[in-house]
Design a protein around this motif. Structure first.
Motif, PDB file in Angstrom:
ATOM      1  N   ILE A 108     -40.327  53.812 -20.244  1.00  6.30           N
ATOM      2  CA  ILE A 108     -39.059  54.414 -20.673  1.00  6.30           C
ATOM      3  C   ILE A 108     -38.260  53.473 -21.583  1.00  6.30           C
ATOM      4  CG2 ILE A 108     -38.907  55.846 -18.608  1.00  6.30           C
ATOM      5  CD1 ILE A 108     -36.866  53.911 -17.490  1.00  6.30           C
ATOM      6  N   GLN A 109     -38.844  52.322 -21.940  1.00 11.54           N
ATOM      7  CA  GLN A 109     -38.172  51.452 -22.895  1.00 11.54           C
ATOM      8  C   GLN A 109     -38.224  52.065 -24.293  1.00 11.54           C
ATOM      9  OE1 GLN A 109     -40.085  47.637 -22.593  1.00 11.54           O
ATOM     10  NE2 GLN A 109     -38.923  47.034 -20.781  1.00 11.54           N
ATOM     11  N   ASP A 110     -37.296  51.669 -25.114  1.00 10.33           N
ATOM     12  CA  ASP A 110     -37.244  52.117 -26.501  1.00 10.33           C
ATOM     13  C   ASP A 110     -37.302  50.877 -27.380  1.00 10.33           C
ATOM     14  OD1 ASP A 110     -36.860  53.377 -28.895  1.00 10.33           O
ATOM     15  OD2 ASP A 110     -34.744  53.853 -28.576  1.00 10.33           O
ATOM     16  N   THR A 111     -38.525  50.412 -27.643  1.00  6.09           N
ATOM     17  CA  THR A 111     -38.720  49.128 -28.292  1.00  6.09           C
ATOM     18  C   THR A 111     -38.059  49.070 -29.666  1.00  6.09           C
ATOM     19  OG1 THR A 111     -40.820  48.853 -27.131  1.00  6.09           O
ATOM     20  CG2 THR A 111     -40.448  47.457 -29.052  1.00  6.09           C
ATOM     21  N   ASP A 112     -38.227  50.115 -30.487  1.00  2.17           N
ATOM     22  CA  ASP A 112     -37.641  50.072 -31.835  1.00  2.17           C
ATOM     23  C   ASP A 112     -36.247  50.683 -31.894  1.00  2.17           C
ATOM     24  OD1 ASP A 112     -38.311  52.684 -31.473  1.00  2.17           O
ATOM     25  OD2 ASP A 112     -39.655  52.846 -33.195  1.00  2.17           O
ATOM     26  N   ILE A 117     -38.126  57.198 -26.353  1.00  2.00           N
ATOM     27  CA  ILE A 117     -38.747  56.203 -25.493  1.00  2.00           C
ATOM     28  C   ILE A 117     -40.196  55.968 -25.896  1.00  2.00           C
ATOM     29  CG2 ILE A 117     -37.211  56.770 -23.578  1.00  2.00           C
ATOM     30  CD1 ILE A 117     -39.519  58.253 -22.272  1.00  2.00           C
ATOM     31  N   ASP A 118     -40.695  54.768 -25.563  1.00  2.67           N
ATOM     32  CA  ASP A 118     -42.021  54.355 -26.003  1.00  2.67           C
ATOM     33  C   ASP A 118     -43.123  55.312 -25.575  1.00  2.67           C
ATOM     34  OD1 ASP A 118     -40.748  52.210 -27.062  1.00  2.67           O
ATOM     35  OD2 ASP A 118     -41.471  50.736 -25.610  1.00  2.67           O
ATOM     36  N   ALA A 119     -42.957  55.939 -24.403  1.00  3.41           N
ATOM     37  CA  ALA A 119     -44.000  56.833 -23.898  1.00  3.41           C
ATOM     38  C   ALA A 119     -44.255  58.010 -24.830  1.00  3.41           C
ATOM     39  CB  ALA A 119     -43.619  57.336 -22.501  1.00  3.41           C
ATOM     40  N   PHE A 120     -43.237  58.417 -25.607  1.00  3.94           N
ATOM     41  CA  PHE A 120     -43.365  59.571 -26.502  1.00  3.94           C
ATOM     42  C   PHE A 120     -43.256  59.192 -27.976  1.00  3.94           C
ATOM     43  CE2 PHE A 120     -41.268  61.235 -22.584  1.00  3.94           C
ATOM     44  CZ  PHE A 120     -42.360  61.906 -22.081  1.00  3.94           C
ATOM     45  N   THR A 157     -46.456  50.119  -5.164  1.00  4.84           N
ATOM     46  CA  THR A 157     -45.229  50.784  -5.607  1.00  4.84           C
ATOM     47  C   THR A 157     -44.544  49.985  -6.695  1.00  4.84           C
ATOM     48  OG1 THR A 157     -44.928  51.730  -3.401  1.00  4.84           O
ATOM     49  CG2 THR A 157     -43.011  51.697  -4.843  1.00  4.84           C
ATOM     50  N   GLN A 158     -44.509  48.654  -6.538  1.00  2.34           N
ATOM     51  CA  GLN A 158     -43.879  47.812  -7.552  1.00  2.34           C
ATOM     52  C   GLN A 158     -44.605  47.927  -8.886  1.00  2.34           C
ATOM     53  OE1 GLN A 158     -40.971  45.852  -7.099  1.00  2.34           O
ATOM     54  NE2 GLN A 158     -41.186  45.944  -9.332  1.00  2.34           N
ATOM     55  N   ASP A 186     -42.944  49.124 -12.342  1.00  2.46           N
ATOM     56  CA  ASP A 186     -42.996  48.323 -13.562  1.00  2.46           C
ATOM     57  C   ASP A 186     -43.541  49.139 -14.732  1.00  2.46           C
ATOM     58  OD1 ASP A 186     -41.997  46.188 -12.163  1.00  2.46           O
ATOM     59  OD2 ASP A 186     -43.956  45.241 -11.832  1.00  2.46           O
ATOM     60  N   ASN A 187     -44.598  49.917 -14.465  1.00  6.68           N
ATOM     61  CA  ASN A 187     -45.172  50.746 -15.524  1.00  6.68           C
ATOM     62  C   ASN A 187     -44.183  51.813 -15.986  1.00  6.68           C
ATOM     63  OD1 ASN A 187     -47.585  49.344 -15.476  1.00  6.68           O
ATOM     64  ND2 ASN A 187     -48.557  50.735 -14.013  1.00  6.68           N
TER      65      ASN A 187
END
Length: 426
Positions: free
Chosen positions: A251-255, A260-263, A240-241, A245-246
């Motif tokens: 869902i982070q937005d690096t730039d 979000i990064d996934a899209f 689950t952890q 984490d994944n």
């Protein structure tokens, strides 16, 4: 009696298996070994020859001196189940004034028992952190040695079962005060407790009660022993952890372009430029430069057809779009700022006369001095990276500005934007 022995064996083996299964995710979280020492009284209940008894049968309560001693070692497979080995010595004798014929018998015992942490099973932690109860049951072998009468010097070996309860009062994390009440049954016993042979039956069933006080010392370097370890019920398991984490990573937005990064198909867009729904900046003339950052020609504001990438980087820096961002308490750029560091170095190489100032910032968390130091370190570490790329030190100035409150201080995105180094042209 055979059924009882089989039941104890099944419970002991089952407890160990369950403990090992439960303990897979708790390995190394608590201490397991302990040493237990107890002293107290024994009460040999039966059998006795006629005219013999260890206490006055007319009294409801009978207290003798200390005549029971035991020492044991325990190992807990988990915070619920364990195993212990203990040895004991008991002196059985007539009490003064009891009216019994005088006698004295010694018994030496060795026991192997399964242990259940009843306090954890019944969730004592919901109302106390210092009181606990252990239950124990198992097999025992013993040797009976009459010290008086016709059988003095003769010994016999016995065996049977034992079970008991051990209340615990925690003094420290490594020392516990205990009480114990144990019932011992010999399934075959030829001597009466007074040391005489039974006149009626040569295969007796003996019973004894032990009541004692003692100390338990916990061994190990962990903060708590298994007796007192309480797993965090809200802690997810490993699988689950990993999924959490994944998910958090996706869902982070690096730039920081709002996608979000996934899209995000273009996860390195310059800060502040407009992007489409999949994170790509608008580039009508396909020259690799966001249209809104290109110089405008004519009254209609159309973009020029040809702009070098170096000039575009210069425009980004002039407009304040180039920033390097940091994770909490870190002074090295995060992974989403790699391209921006590249832009800075590329710009300085393309414009040999250009000079820049690196201004470091921190978010509002922490005290003022530590935030000032952190913002200075961020600027210094970025300076080191640029210098290591061959840029002359005279072209770079640094400044630690401390906390930046220009962005919301009560939101994650506001805190993320504050943790940065901004690049300014001189």
């Amino acid at each position: 009696m055979k059924k009882t022995l089989i039941l104890i064996a099944i419970v002991a083996l089952g407890s160990k298996a369950v403990a090992q299964e439960e303990n897979l995710s708790e390995k190394g979280l608590f201490n397991r070994w302990s040493i237990e020492a107890n002293v107290g009284q024994n009460k040999a209940v039966r059998p006795y020859s006629e005219g013999y008894y260890s206490s006055d049968p007319s009294n409801y309560f009978n207290f003798s001196g200390v005549d029971h001693y035991d020492l044991g070692v325990r190992y807990m497979f988990s915070n619920l189940f364990g195993l212990k080995i203990d040895g004991a010595y008991d002196l059985i004798e007539s009490q003064s004034g009891s009216g019994s014929l005088p006698f004295e018998t010694k018994q030496y015992r060795l026991g192997l028992q399964g242990v259940a942490n009843l306090g954890r099973i019944m969730r004592f932690e919901t109302f106390t952190s210092r009181f606990n109860i252990l239950g124990h049951a198992g097999l025992q072998v013993s040797r009976l040695e009459p010290q008086t009468g016709l059988n003095e010097g003769v010994t016999e070996d016995n065996g049977g079962i034992m079970l008991g309860l051990t209340p615990q009062l925690r003094i420290t994390d490594w020392l516990v005060l205990t009480g114990d009440f144990t019932v011992i049954s010999n399934v075959r016993q030829h001597f009466n407790w007074d040391g005489n042979y039974s006149a009626e039956d040569n295969n007796l069933s003996g019973m004894m009660y032990n009541t004692s006080l003692g100390l338990t010392v916990y061994l190990g370097k962990k903060e708590k022993h298994a007796d007192w370890y309480i797993p965090n019920a809200s802690k997810p398991n490993e699988e689950t952890q990993k999924r959490l984490d994944n998910l958090e990573k996706s869902i982070q937005d690096t730039d920081r372009d709002g996608v979000i990064d996934a899209f995000d198909l273009q996860n390195n867009t310059p800060n502040g430029v407009t992007v489409d729904r999949v994170g790509r900046f608008i580039d009508v003339n396909k020259n690799g430069i966001p249209d809104e950052l290109e110089p405008k020609d004519g009254k209609d504001g159309a973009t020029s057809a040809v702009v070098s990438k170096q000039d575009a980087i210069k425009l980004l820096i002039e407009k304040g779009y180039v920033n390097v961002f940091y994770d909490v308490n870190e002074d090295q750029p995060n992974s989403g700022s790699t391209n921006n560091v590249y832009y800075i170095i590329k710009f300085l190489r393309s414009y040999p006369d250009a000079k820049i100032t690196l201004k470091g910032f921190a978010d509002v968390r922490g005290n003022e001095k530590s935030n000032k130091d952190l913002s200075q370190r961020r600027a210094e570490k970025l300076y080191d990276i640029v210098r290591a790329s061959g840029i002359d030190a005279s072209r770079i100035k640094i400044s630690g500005e401390g906390v930046d409150k220009d962005y919301p201080t009560d939101t994650k995105i506001g805190l993320d934007l504050a943790r940065r180094v901004s690049i300014f042209l001189e």
